[in-house]
Structure formats: structure tokens, C-alpha cells
Design an enzyme around this catalytic site. Structure first.
Site, PDB file in Angstrom:
ATOM      1  N   GLU A  51     -13.440  35.886  25.510  1.00  0.00           N
ATOM      2  CA  GLU A  51     -14.058  35.849  24.188  1.00  0.00           C
ATOM      3  C   GLU A  51     -14.628  37.211  23.807  1.00  0.00           C
ATOM      4  OE1 GLU A  51     -16.679  32.438  24.488  1.00  0.00           O
ATOM      5  OE2 GLU A  51     -15.041  31.106  23.930  1.00  0.00           O
TER       6      GLU A  51
ATOM      7  N   CYS B  14     -18.896  42.862  20.748  1.00  0.00           N
ATOM      8  CA  CYS B  14     -19.313  42.524  22.113  1.00  0.00           C
ATOM      9  C   CYS B  14     -18.037  42.087  22.830  1.00  0.00           C
ATOM     10  CB  CYS B  14     -20.341  41.395  22.068  1.00  0.00           C
ATOM     11  SG  CYS B  14     -20.799  40.803  23.708  1.00  0.00           S
TER      12      CYS B  14
ATOM     13  N   CYS C  61     -16.554  35.013  35.488  1.00  0.00           N
ATOM     14  CA  CYS C  61     -17.490  35.933  36.150  1.00  0.00           C
ATOM     15  C   CYS C  61     -17.844  35.361  37.515  1.00  0.00           C
ATOM     16  CB  CYS C  61     -18.759  36.091  35.300  1.00  0.00           C
ATOM     17  SG  CYS C  61     -19.866  37.368  35.961  1.00  0.00           S
TER      18      CYS C  61
ATOM     19  N   CYS D 170     -25.177  33.891  37.212  1.00  0.00           N
ATOM     20  CA  CYS D 170     -26.542  33.948  36.667  1.00  0.00           C
ATOM     21  C   CYS D 170     -26.868  32.564  36.087  1.00  0.00           C
ATOM     22  CB  CYS D 170     -26.651  35.014  35.584  1.00  0.00           C
ATOM     23  SG  CYS D 170     -26.241  36.655  36.178  1.00  0.00           S
TER      24      CYS D 170
ATOM     25  N   CYS E  70     -26.587  31.615  32.208  1.00  0.00           N
ATOM     26  CA  CYS E  70     -25.415  32.091  31.464  1.00  0.00           C
ATOM     27  C   CYS E  70     -24.241  31.121  31.566  1.00  0.00           C
ATOM     28  CB  CYS E  70     -25.021  33.467  32.011  1.00  0.00           C
ATOM     29  SG  CYS E  70     -23.472  34.077  31.343  1.00  0.00           S
TER      30      CYS E  70
ATOM     31  N   GLY F  44     -18.095  38.552  32.080  1.00  0.00           N
ATOM     32  CA  GLY F  44     -17.812  39.381  33.255  1.00  0.00           C
ATOM     33  C   GLY F  44     -18.815  40.486  33.503  1.00  0.00           C
ATOM     34  N   GLU F  45     -18.718  41.071  34.694  1.00  0.00           N
ATOM     35  CA  GLU F  45     -19.589  42.176  35.110  1.00  0.00           C
ATOM     36  C   GLU F  45     -18.732  43.450  35.102  1.00  0.00           C
ATOM     37  OE1 GLU F  45     -22.805  43.182  36.042  1.00  0.00           O
ATOM     38  OE2 GLU F  45     -21.633  45.022  36.202  1.00  0.00           O
TER      39      GLU F  45
ATOM     40  N   SER G 265     -23.201  47.042  29.917  1.00  0.00           N
ATOM     41  CA  SER G 265     -24.327  46.273  30.426  1.00  0.00           C
ATOM     42  C   SER G 265     -23.988  45.710  31.801  1.00  0.00           C
ATOM     43  CB  SER G 265     -24.613  45.121  29.456  1.00  0.00           C
ATOM     44  OG  SER G 265     -25.634  44.319  29.966  1.00  0.00           O
TER      45      SER G 265
ATOM     46  N   SER H  22     -29.280  44.133  32.713  1.00  0.00           N
ATOM     47  CA  SER H  22     -29.779  42.786  32.414  1.00  0.00           C
ATOM     48  C   SER H  22     -30.865  42.490  33.432  1.00  0.00           C
ATOM     49  CB  SER H  22     -28.648  41.762  32.558  1.00  0.00           C
ATOM     50  OG  SER H  22     -27.656  42.001  31.614  1.00  0.00           O
ATOM     51  N   LEU H  23     -32.088  42.717  33.053  1.00  0.00           N
ATOM     52  CA  LEU H  23     -33.193  42.648  34.023  1.00  0.00           C
ATOM     53  C   LEU H  23     -33.746  41.215  34.098  1.00  0.00           C
ATOM     54  CD1 LEU H  23     -35.066  44.278  35.897  1.00  0.00           C
ATOM     55  CD2 LEU H  23     -36.515  44.730  33.913  1.00  0.00           C
ATOM     56  N   HIS H  24     -34.286  40.748  33.016  1.00  0.00           N
ATOM     57  CA  HIS H  24     -34.748  39.357  32.829  1.00  0.00           C
ATOM     58  C   HIS H  24     -35.921  38.921  33.717  1.00  0.00           C
ATOM     59  CE1 HIS H  24     -31.263  39.469  30.426  1.00  0.00           C
ATOM     60  NE2 HIS H  24     -30.395  39.207  31.364  1.00  0.00           N
TER      61      HIS H  24
ATOM     62  N   ASN I 288     -30.771  31.461  24.004  1.00  0.00           N
ATOM     63  CA  ASN I 288     -30.023  30.351  23.406  1.00  0.00           C
ATOM     64  C   ASN I 288     -29.737  29.340  24.496  1.00  0.00           C
ATOM     65  OD1 ASN I 288     -29.358  31.835  20.882  1.00  0.00           O
ATOM     66  ND2 ASN I 288     -28.603  33.174  22.499  1.00  0.00           N
TER      67      ASN I 288
ATOM     68  N   CYS J 289     -25.813  35.548  23.022  1.00  0.00           N
ATOM     69  CA  CYS J 289     -25.950  36.082  24.367  1.00  0.00           C
ATOM     70  C   CYS J 289     -26.041  34.955  25.402  1.00  0.00           C
ATOM     71  CB  CYS J 289     -27.234  36.913  24.394  1.00  0.00           C
ATOM     72  SG  CYS J 289     -27.258  38.050  25.736  1.00  0.00           S
TER      73      CYS J 289
END
Ligand code: SF4
Length: 351
Positions: A93, A106, A113, A117, A120, A164-165, A196, A219-221, A295, A338
Site C-alpha cells: 500500500e 507515504c 513486515c 510492533c 501496527c 515494512g522496515e 523512517s 519510530s520511538l513511541h 488510530n 499511520c
């Protein structure tokens, strides 16, 4: 699936070598390269300044495995999510996010992936394979075409924040940036591109060694090892301490300040104590912070924080002299926001 090689996997020198071997003029390599990258041509037949014989020769030896838009959904806020079909039937996507000042694509770097996480939707899909540079590039071209067609504007920014990473697909990610930024590709500025990562310390150092010119987002979070381990299992092998080292190394080599992406989850990482931990982490690495509205995904355990908590969190960071932006979610109604990219209703294996 064709057994012929995808010509876009070749460098211009390799195309040149092929032409020489077949008794063709070397300068044709440059023309072919321009058709493939600058003009994103999808058929050898369309390469009108090549002789018919050369076009036939190319078609006998190579294919162009171009991606195409298979499906599209338009959000009430004008965000557009595209399902991009790849040559082998896999789907990733890509999202077009229009704002008053920017037209951002994006894009995805892997099919699925491997990093799981917790918050996600993509993390619930198996990682089926890495994308090739041309497949990443195709997403940018197709989303750019869409931006022109629907909103009469070119893309202004690209973020590698889809499925994906990207740093686990390092070589193809960098190759795609090279094509996007080069004069015989799309000619976009590297400063308009952000890659990212969930935090692969070794590869962040490699970005520094390769002296990349694009922006890096982490992507810390959570700025707390225990909480980050819980939501991002990659933190168990790439701790905040390791990441601090790697990010400072990256900064020393490139001079580029990293952006910390921080999704605010209600009652998990949105308290003043969390803000204090984040502020302390920001003192260790030159960085700015993007706080992202969450979200919720189906059956997910996290909730969106309240605007009161979000404001208090932001104000605390600002009081410590940290640059903070709050990113409101876009495309929520079409699962394009996101953390929501999950090939809904498609045939990617779900865990
Ligand atoms: S947040 Fe990024 S790295 Fe984590 S599971 Fe989702 S796509 Fe993978």
C-alpha cells in the site's frame, strides 16, 4: 512469471555491456536508462528513439516488471490510499497525503513486515519479501501521477513509512532514493525524503558511513526500555542505549538532526512522566519530535489519547526547549493512517 531478467535491476554500465556484446552502440544505454527511469516507460515498444530491431532485442532478453495501481480509496480528507500490485501478484500500500503546504507520498519498502510492533496493523502480516528499488520507485511515480491528476500538484515530499522496515531492505532502499533524487530519475531533493526506521542501530550507523543526504526518523513511541520492549520487540536487541550511540554517530557523520516519531497511546505513554523521559532522551541526541495521533486498529489494545493529555504532553516538551509538532491523523476512514496499512481484504498472510 517470466524468467527473463528485469532490465531495471541493471546499472547503466551493465546495460552498456549488454549492448556492446550484441554489437549495438554504447550511447543507446543512456537513452534506454532515461526511458526506464526518467520517463518510467513500461514497454520497450514505447522507446521511440530506439530502432525497431533494438526494441525487439531488448524484449527478447528482458522484461520491465512495473507495479500498477490495483485499487484506490479516497478519504473524506482527500487522502488517497492505493493498493499497488507487483509483478508477482503481491500487493503493498502507498498513500498520498495532501495538506495545504505539502503533497506527501507515504511508500512501502517490504511486502508485510517482520517486526511485529504491537500497535501496527502491518506488523500482523508476515513479511513475504523485500521490495526492489524499482518497485519502491514505481510507487513514487504512480502516487506523483495521482497527485497531478487529482490535485494538479506534484509530490513535494516522500516518506518511507508505509509497510515494512526500510533499513532491513537497506541496499534497495538506498538505490531507490538514488533513482528518485538523480537528474536522470525524478530529480527530487534528498531533503524532501524521510526514511523512517523502527530502530536498527547497526544500519543507522551505516547510513552515517554512507553519508546519506535524506532525513531520518526514528519510530520511538516510548523513551523507556521496558515500555518500548513491550510495544516494539525490536527494542530487545536494539535498546535505547544502543540507539543513542547509533543516532549520535549518524549525526556526527551527516550533520542531520533526526526526528522522533511518537504515537501517543492513552494511559500508556502519554503522561507527564513519559514526557519527562522523552525530554531527557532528546537531550542525548540532537532531535525534534513529531507527536502522532493514534488510530486504533481492529481488536488492538491501544486507544487514542485525549486532547487534554496531548496538550499537556506537548507543553512539557516545549518547556524543555524541544521542537514539537503534532500530526493529526489523515485517511482514518479508509485505514490509510499511520499504523493502519494492512492490505485489508487482500490475500497477504495474517498471523
Ligand atoms: S511500525 Fe513499521 S516496523 Fe513496526 S510492524 Fe509496522 S511497518 Fe513494521
Amino acid at each position: 512469471m517470466s524468467q527473463k531478467q528485469d532490465i531495471r535491476a541493471l546499472s547503466v554500465e551493465e546495460i552498456n555491456g549488454f549492448l556492446k556484446e550484441k554489437g549495438q552502440s554504447a550511447f543507446r544505454a543512456k537513452q534506454i536508462w532515461q526511458w526506464l527511469w526518467q520517463k518510467s516507460t513500461r514497454s520497450f515498444d514505447d522507446m521511440s528513439n530506439l530502432s525497431k530491431d533494438l526494441r525487439v532485442l531488448l524484449a527478447e532478453h528482458f522484461v520491465i516488471n512495473a507495479a500498477s495501481i490495483d485499487d484506490m480509496q479516497i478519504s473524506g480528507d482527500r487522502t488517497i490510499k492505493c493498493a499497488m500490485k507487483l509483478f508477482d501478484g503481491n500487493v503493498v500500500e502507498s498513500v498520498l497525503i495532501p495538506t495545504e503546504t505539502r503533497m506527501t507520498a507515504c511508500i512501502s519498502s517490504q511486502v508485510g513486515c517482520s517486526l511485529t510492533c504491537k500497535f501496527c496493523a502491518t506488523g500482523r502480516l508476515d513479511r513475504l519479501r523485500n521490495l526492489k528499488a524499482d518497485e519502491i520507485y514505481d510507487q513514487v511515480v504512480l502516487v506523483n501521477n495521482l497527485a497531478k491528476e487529482k490535485y494538479n500538484q506534484h509530490l513535494s515530499n516522500i516518506v518511507y513509512m508505509g509497510m515494512g522496515e526500510p533499513l532491513l531492505n537497506y541496499a534497495e532502499t538506498l538505490k531507490s532514493v538514488d533513482r528518485i533524487t538523480s537528474a536522470d530519475g525524478l530529480g527530487m531533493s534528498a531533503q524532501r525524503i524521510t526514511v523512517s526506521t523502527a530502530g536498527i542501530a547497526k544500519m543507522i550507523k551505516k547510513l552515517g558511513d554512507d553519508n546519506v543526504k535524506f532525513n531520518l526518523a526514528l519510530s520511538l513511541h516510548a523513551a523507556n526500555e521496558e515500555k518500548r520492549n513491550y510495544i516494539m520487540p525490536i527494542n530487545e536487541s536494539n535498546s535505547l542505549e544502543n540507539l543513542t550511540d547509533a543516532l549520535n554517530y549518524f549525526y556526527d557523520k551527516t550533520g542531520t538532526r533526526v526526528t522522533f516519531e511518537y504515537i501517543a497511546f492513552k494511559d500508556f505513554n502519554d503522561s507527564i512522566i513519559d514526557a519527562k523521559e522523552l525530554a531527557a532522551f532528546c537531550k542525548k541526541v540532537p532531535a525534534k519530535v513529531n507527536i502522532i495521533e493514534y488510530n486504533p486498529i481492529d481488536e488492538g489494545e491501544f486507544k487514542q489519547t485525549t486532547s487534554t493529555r496531548l496538550t499537556a504532553f506537548k507543553e512539557h516538551l516545549e518547556s524543555k526547549g524541544i521542537i514539537v509538532n503534532v500530526r493529526r491523523s489523515r485517511g482514518k476512514d479508509i485505514d490509510a493512517a499511520c499504523g493502519q496499512l494492512a492490505n485489508k481484504n487482500r490475500s497477504v498472510t495474517k498471523r
